[in-house]
Design an enzyme around this catalytic site. Structure first.
Site, mmCIF file in Angstrom:
data_model
loop_
_atom_site.group_PDB
_atom_site.id
_atom_site.type_symbol
_atom_site.label_atom_id
_atom_site.label_comp_id
_atom_site.label_asym_id
_atom_site.label_seq_id
_atom_site.Cartn_x
_atom_site.Cartn_y
_atom_site.Cartn_z
ATOM 1 N N TRP A 101 -14.162 -52.605 -2.936
ATOM 2 C CA TRP A 101 -13.599 -53.962 -2.967
ATOM 3 C C TRP A 101 -14.540 -54.921 -3.687
ATOM 4 O O TRP A 101 -14.093 -55.781 -4.451
ATOM 5 C CB TRP A 101 -13.277 -54.452 -1.558
ATOM 6 C CG TRP A 101 -12.189 -53.649 -0.915
ATOM 7 C CD1 TRP A 101 -12.293 -52.884 0.210
ATOM 8 C CD2 TRP A 101 -10.829 -53.512 -1.376
ATOM 9 N NE1 TRP A 101 -11.084 -52.279 0.474
ATOM 10 C CE2 TRP A 101 -10.170 -52.644 -0.477
ATOM 11 C CE3 TRP A 101 -10.105 -54.037 -2.449
ATOM 12 C CZ2 TRP A 101 -8.832 -52.296 -0.619
ATOM 13 C CZ3 TRP A 101 -8.773 -53.678 -2.590
ATOM 14 C CH2 TRP A 101 -8.148 -52.826 -1.687
ATOM 15 N N ASP A 171 -16.237 -61.836 1.076
ATOM 16 C CA ASP A 171 -14.962 -61.232 1.462
ATOM 17 C C ASP A 171 -15.163 -60.661 2.864
ATOM 18 O O ASP A 171 -15.954 -59.736 3.053
ATOM 19 C CB ASP A 171 -14.623 -60.120 0.454
ATOM 20 C CG ASP A 171 -13.363 -59.339 0.816
ATOM 21 O OD1 ASP A 171 -12.792 -59.552 1.890
ATOM 22 O OD2 ASP A 171 -12.953 -58.493 -0.020
ATOM 23 N N LYS A 195 -5.971 -56.883 8.111
ATOM 24 C CA LYS A 195 -6.932 -55.955 8.687
ATOM 25 C C LYS A 195 -7.140 -56.287 10.169
ATOM 26 O O LYS A 195 -6.850 -55.481 11.014
ATOM 27 C CB LYS A 195 -8.267 -56.029 7.932
ATOM 28 C CG LYS A 195 -8.149 -55.776 6.436
ATOM 29 C CD LYS A 195 -7.881 -54.325 6.094
ATOM 30 C CE LYS A 195 -7.272 -54.116 4.718
ATOM 31 N NZ LYS A 195 -8.132 -54.434 3.603
HETATM 32 C C1 PLP Z 1 -7.994 -54.529 2.199
HETATM 33 C C2 PLP Z 1 -9.093 -55.257 1.539
HETATM 34 C C3 PLP Z 1 -8.890 -56.001 0.354
HETATM 35 C C4 PLP Z 1 -7.558 -56.070 -0.349
HETATM 36 O O1 PLP Z 1 -6.651 -56.823 0.350
HETATM 37 P P1 PLP Z 1 -5.205 -57.162 -0.270
HETATM 38 O O2 PLP Z 1 -4.703 -58.175 0.680
HETATM 39 O O3 PLP Z 1 -4.426 -55.883 -0.275
HETATM 40 O O4 PLP Z 1 -5.416 -57.683 -1.641
HETATM 41 C C5 PLP Z 1 -9.967 -56.677 -0.166
HETATM 42 N N1 PLP Z 1 -11.180 -56.643 0.408
HETATM 43 C C6 PLP Z 1 -11.407 -55.931 1.537
HETATM 44 C C7 PLP Z 1 -12.770 -55.927 2.131
HETATM 45 C C8 PLP Z 1 -10.384 -55.220 2.121
HETATM 46 O O5 PLP Z 1 -10.614 -54.508 3.238
#
Ligand code: PLP
Length: 360
Positions: A101, A171, A195
């Protein structure tokens, strides 16, 4: 009705209590005679929903007044572009690449300026967090970027990097609300809610106010300017109303459970059950350096692909589902977010013990 223990990395398990409330309100939300899916985002009922969601989130995280809370669409992935578009005044940014990511965010940012990879753990398949106490932070960097919890590899920053005074962007998709945070240490923290919070299709970005300006990169679409959404309290266009509603219920659930301190205690307790077993097992082993282990995503392997597949299949038959590791790393991964009860982790470990006895 038969519910399973769902170890999916995302979209992921939600609190049963929240799902029941949502079901009960499906035909008639709070006397409106309609579901939240059917109502105007400008209605009084929805205004109350979004306002109390923000208020509860602010309370849970202790978000300072000089930060805006934005409910945005495009998932976490759209932030990979929105961040440079809004923040790259000098067109320079430093990225710490600790997984896929972070790597995706790094690649996307390259479209907008000079992007330096100032640390990475790619040499050991992202199985650890590099030492970030004294990194070569660029003098003119607009920000330093991290992915705080690496969903795929199961690592977590236990201390934030020393950014040498530069703004930190994080993030937090897979560790959002899993423990208390000091929001003031970040310029922006953001996460996809699918998540650890709610249904898919939304990201919550917590952005320090001085970063919300009209001074964005030329050509930035209106919808990708933080200011557009901040000025309109996330109602510039039709937001993901249903998702905001469910997230709001999860915030209330978290408050009722005792807040983020209590979540941290529970999450540590749950993770310990699984990690202790992995450390003592002869068949299974964890793949992450101990001090960098995530409380949320726990990858493990047997070292034998066929045995891994056999385990995943057998676990599924026992109602322990979505344990297959990410397609790029194989093995297994148990995501044990806030809504995974301790009983779920205990059931997993009991099954792993039984499997180990039968297969050694
Ligand atoms: C799942 C995830 C993403 C992507 O998320 P989307 O909503 O599908 O774009 C980005 N960063 C992390 C750390 C993730 O776990």
């Amino acid at each position: 009705m038969s519910r399973v223990y769902n170890f999916s990395a995302g979209p992921a398990v939600l609190p049963e209590e929240v799902l029941r409330e949502v079901a009960a309100e499906m035909m008639d939300y709070n006397g409106t005679g309609m579901s939240v899916m059917e109502m105007s985002h400008r209605s009084a009922a929805f205004e109350e929903i979004i306002e109390s969601a923000e208020k509860d989130l602010r309370e849970l995280m202790g978000i300072p007044d000089n930060y805006k809370v934005l409910f945005l669409q495009g998932g976490a992935s759209l932030q990979f572009a929105m961040i440079p578009m809004n923040l790259m005044k000098n067109k320079v940014a430093d990225y710490i690449v600790t997984g896929q990511w972070a790597k995706k965010a790094y690649e996307e940012a390259k479209k907008y300026g000079t992007v330096n990879k100032i640390a990475t753990s790619e040499d050991k398949t992202f199985s650890y967090i590099p030492d970030c106490s004294d990194l070569p932070v660029s003098e003119d960097a607009d920000y330093v970027y991290i992915c705080e919890n690496n969903t795929i590899y199961g690592t977590k920053f236990k201390t934030l990097p020393n950014t040498k005074g530069k703004d930190l962007v994080a993030d937090v998709s897979s560790c959002f609300l899993s423990e208390p945070v000091d929001v003031s240490k970040y310029a922006i923290l953001y996460g996809g809610v699918q998540k650890n919070i709610g249904p898919a299709g939304m990201v919550i970005a917590i952005v320090r106010e001085d970063l919300i300006t009209d001074d964005v990169l030329p050509g930035t679409p209106t919808m990708m300017k933080y200011k557009t959404h901040a000025d309109a309290n996330s109602l510039y266009n039709t937001p993901n109303c249903f998702c905001i509603y469910v997230c709001g219920k999860v915030f209330k659930w978290l408050k009722k459970m005792g807040g983020l301190e209590e979540m941290k205690r529970r999450n540590e307790e749950k993770a310990k059950i699984l990690y202790d077993f992995l450390d003592s097992s002869k068949l299974f082993k964890g793949t992450v350096r101990k001090e960098d282990r995530s409380l949320m995503n726990v990858p493990f392997i047997t070292g034998d692909k066929e045995m891994d597949a056999k385990f995943v299949k057998a676990a599924e038959a026992e109602g322990l589902v979505n344990l297959k590791g990410h397609r790029t790393v194989g093995g297994m991964r148990a995501s044990i977010y806030n809504a995974m009860p301790k009983e779920g982790v205990e059931a997993l470990v009991a099954f792993m013990k039984k499997f180990e006895e039968e297969n050694s």
